[in-house]
Design an enzyme around this catalytic site. Structure first.
Site, PDB file in Angstrom:
ATOM      1  N   ARG A  21      -9.686   1.940   8.949  1.00 24.55           N
ATOM      2  CA  ARG A  21      -9.238   0.592   9.289  1.00 24.55           C
ATOM      3  C   ARG A  21     -10.257  -0.175  10.107  1.00 24.55           C
ATOM      4  O   ARG A  21     -10.016  -1.308  10.483  1.00 24.55           O
ATOM      5  CB  ARG A  21      -7.957   0.678  10.089  1.00 24.55           C
ATOM      6  CG  ARG A  21      -6.764   0.023   9.373  1.00 24.55           C
ATOM      7  CD  ARG A  21      -5.545   0.487  10.062  1.00 24.55           C
ATOM      8  NE  ARG A  21      -4.379  -0.294   9.954  1.00 24.55           N
ATOM      9  CZ  ARG A  21      -3.282   0.117   9.322  1.00 24.55           C
ATOM     10  NH1 ARG A  21      -3.288   1.228   8.628  1.00 24.55           N
ATOM     11  NH2 ARG A  21      -2.194  -0.601   9.372  1.00 24.55           N
ATOM     12  N   LYS A  81       0.823  -1.224   0.000  1.00 27.41           N
ATOM     13  CA  LYS A  81       0.000   0.000   0.000  1.00 27.41           C
ATOM     14  C   LYS A  81       0.853   1.268   0.000  1.00 27.41           C
ATOM     15  O   LYS A  81       0.571   2.185  -0.744  1.00 27.41           O
ATOM     16  CB  LYS A  81      -0.908   0.057   1.238  1.00 27.41           C
ATOM     17  CG  LYS A  81      -2.069  -0.901   1.208  1.00 27.41           C
ATOM     18  CD  LYS A  81      -3.088  -0.565   2.300  1.00 27.41           C
ATOM     19  CE  LYS A  81      -2.486  -0.499   3.697  1.00 27.41           C
ATOM     20  NZ  LYS A  81      -1.939  -1.804   4.165  1.00 27.41           N
ATOM     21  N   ARG A 106      11.740  -1.627  11.004  1.00 30.57           N
ATOM     22  CA  ARG A 106      10.523  -1.174  11.683  1.00 30.57           C
ATOM     23  C   ARG A 106      10.238  -2.029  12.896  1.00 30.57           C
ATOM     24  O   ARG A 106      10.278  -3.258  12.827  1.00 30.57           O
ATOM     25  CB  ARG A 106       9.335  -1.233  10.703  1.00 30.57           C
ATOM     26  CG  ARG A 106       8.923   0.119  10.200  1.00 30.57           C
ATOM     27  CD  ARG A 106       7.809   0.013   9.207  1.00 30.57           C
ATOM     28  NE  ARG A 106       6.527  -0.374   9.798  1.00 30.57           N
ATOM     29  CZ  ARG A 106       5.366  -0.235   9.176  1.00 30.57           C
ATOM     30  NH1 ARG A 106       5.346   0.281   7.955  1.00 30.57           N
ATOM     31  NH2 ARG A 106       4.255  -0.611   9.753  1.00 30.57           N
TER      32      ARG A 106
HETATM   33  P1  AMP Z   1       0.859   1.012   8.668  1.00 33.21           P
HETATM   34  O1  AMP Z   1       2.087   1.790   8.352  1.00 33.21           O
HETATM   35  O2  AMP Z   1      -0.326   1.424   7.843  1.00 33.21           O
HETATM   36  O3  AMP Z   1       1.091  -0.480   8.634  1.00 33.21           O
HETATM   37  O4  AMP Z   1       0.462   1.385  10.177  1.00 33.21           O
HETATM   38  C1  AMP Z   1       1.344   1.101  11.247  1.00 33.21           C
HETATM   39  C2  AMP Z   1       0.599   1.145  12.555  1.00 33.21           C
HETATM   40  O5  AMP Z   1       0.057   2.457  12.781  1.00 33.21           O
HETATM   41  C3  AMP Z   1      -0.598   0.209  12.672  1.00 33.21           C
HETATM   42  O6  AMP Z   1      -0.234  -1.114  13.012  1.00 33.21           O
HETATM   43  C4  AMP Z   1      -1.393   0.881  13.787  1.00 33.21           C
HETATM   44  O7  AMP Z   1      -0.821   0.656  15.049  1.00 33.21           O
HETATM   45  C5  AMP Z   1      -1.205   2.359  13.448  1.00 33.21           C
HETATM   46  N1  AMP Z   1      -2.262   2.827  12.506  1.00 33.21           N
HETATM   47  C6  AMP Z   1      -2.103   3.182  11.218  1.00 33.21           C
HETATM   48  N2  AMP Z   1      -3.280   3.552  10.682  1.00 33.21           N
HETATM   49  C7  AMP Z   1      -4.206   3.397  11.653  1.00 33.21           C
HETATM   50  C8  AMP Z   1      -5.615   3.589  11.717  1.00 33.21           C
HETATM   51  N3  AMP Z   1      -6.323   3.988  10.647  1.00 33.21           N
HETATM   52  N4  AMP Z   1      -6.230   3.338  12.901  1.00 33.21           N
HETATM   53  C9  AMP Z   1      -5.545   2.938  13.982  1.00 33.21           C
HETATM   54  N5  AMP Z   1      -4.223   2.708  13.986  1.00 33.21           N
HETATM   55  C10 AMP Z   1      -3.548   2.942  12.830  1.00 33.21           C
END
Ligand code: AMP
Length: 190
Positions: free
Chosen positions: A89, A14, A134
Site C-alpha cells: 500500500r 478488491k 465496519r
Molecule cells: P482494507 O480492508 O484493505 O480496506 O483495510 C482496512 C484497513 O486495514 C486500512 O484502512 C488500514 O488501516 C489497514 N491496512 C490494510 N492493509 C494495510 C497495509 N498494507 N498497510 C497498512 N495498513 C493496512
C-alpha cells in the site's frame, strides 16, 4: 503458479474479486485488512496495535504490517502462489514485498489495478456500512482512506508499470462480469 497483487481504491471491490479470483486460480487470497480485522475481533496484541489506525483510516505502521505479511507468505499454502489484497500500500511495502519474494526465490507475475470512480466507491462503502457495520466505513473516514490511497498507494501502480507487471481492469459492473474481465486480463500471466 500465480503470484498477484491487487491494487485499487477502497470500495473498488478488491475483497470480493480477490476471493473469486483466488478460487479460480487455486491460490489463497491474503487480505491484510481481513487479517487486521480478525486480530482486532480476537483481541490479540497485533489487533490492539492496529485498531487505532484502522478506525481512523490510517495505514498501520510498516514494521507491523510487513512482519505480518512476511509470516503469512511463509505459510505452506502460499508456496504455490497467492493473491495479495490490500498489500503493498506504499512504496516501502513494495520494497519489502520484493525482499520477501527474493528470500523465497520467486517473482511477482502481475499487479492488477481495479479502477473505480471516487463517487461510486464512496457510495458503495456507505452502503457497505449499513450491511457490515465496519467501523471505518463512515463518510469522513472513507474520504480519508481515499486520500491515503491517492497519496500513498496510487503511486505504486507506476512502479509496477515500469516493470511491465501492471494490468488495469475496470471495476465497475456486475461482480461476475468484473471477475471475467480480471481472468481475461490475467490469462497471459496466470
Ligand atoms: P482494507 O480492508 O484493505 O480496506 O483495510 C482496512 C484497513 O486495514 C486500512 O484502512 C488500514 O488501516 C489497514 N491496512 C490494510 N492493509 C494495510 C497495509 N498494507 N498497510 C497498512 N495498513 C493496512
Amino acid at each position: 503458479m500465480t503470484r498477484i497483487v491487487l491494487l485499487g481504491p477502497p470500495g473498488a471491490g478488491k475483497g470480493t474479486q480477490a476471493a473469486r479470483l483466488a478460487d479460480a486460480l487455486g491460490v489463497p487470497a491474503v487480505s491484510t485488512g481481513d487479517i487486521f480485522r480478525a486480530n482486532i475481533a480476537g483481541g490479540t496484541e497485533l489487533g490492539r496495535t492496529a485498531q487505532g489506525y484502522t478506525s481512523r483510516g490510517e495505514l498501520v505502521p510498516d514494521e507491523v504490517t510487513n512482519a505480518m505479511v512476511a509470516s503469512r507468505l511463509a505459510e505452506a499454502d502460499a508456496a504455490a502462489g497467492f493473491l495479495l489484497d490490500g498489500y503493498p500500500r506504499n512504496v516501502a511495502q513494495v520494497s519489502e514485498l520484493d525482499a520477501i519474494l527474493a528470500r523465497h526465490g520467486v517473482r511477482l507475475d502481475a499487479a492488477v489495478e481495479l479502477t473505480a470512480d471516487t463517487e461510486v466507491v464512496v457510495g458503495r462503502l456507505l452502503h457497505r456500512a449499513t450491511v457490515e457495520g465496519r467501523e471505518d466505513d463512515t463518510e469522513p473516514v472513507i474520504r480519508h482512506r481515499l486520500e491515503v490511497y491517492r497519496e500513498q498507494t496510487a503511486p505504486i501502480a507506476a512502479l509496477y508499470a515500469e516493470r511491465g507487471l501492471l494490468v488495469r481492469v475496470d471495476g465497475i459492473g456486475e461482480v461476475a462480469d468484473v471477475t471475467e474481465r480480471l481472468l481475461t486480463a490475467l490469462r497471459p500471466a496466470a
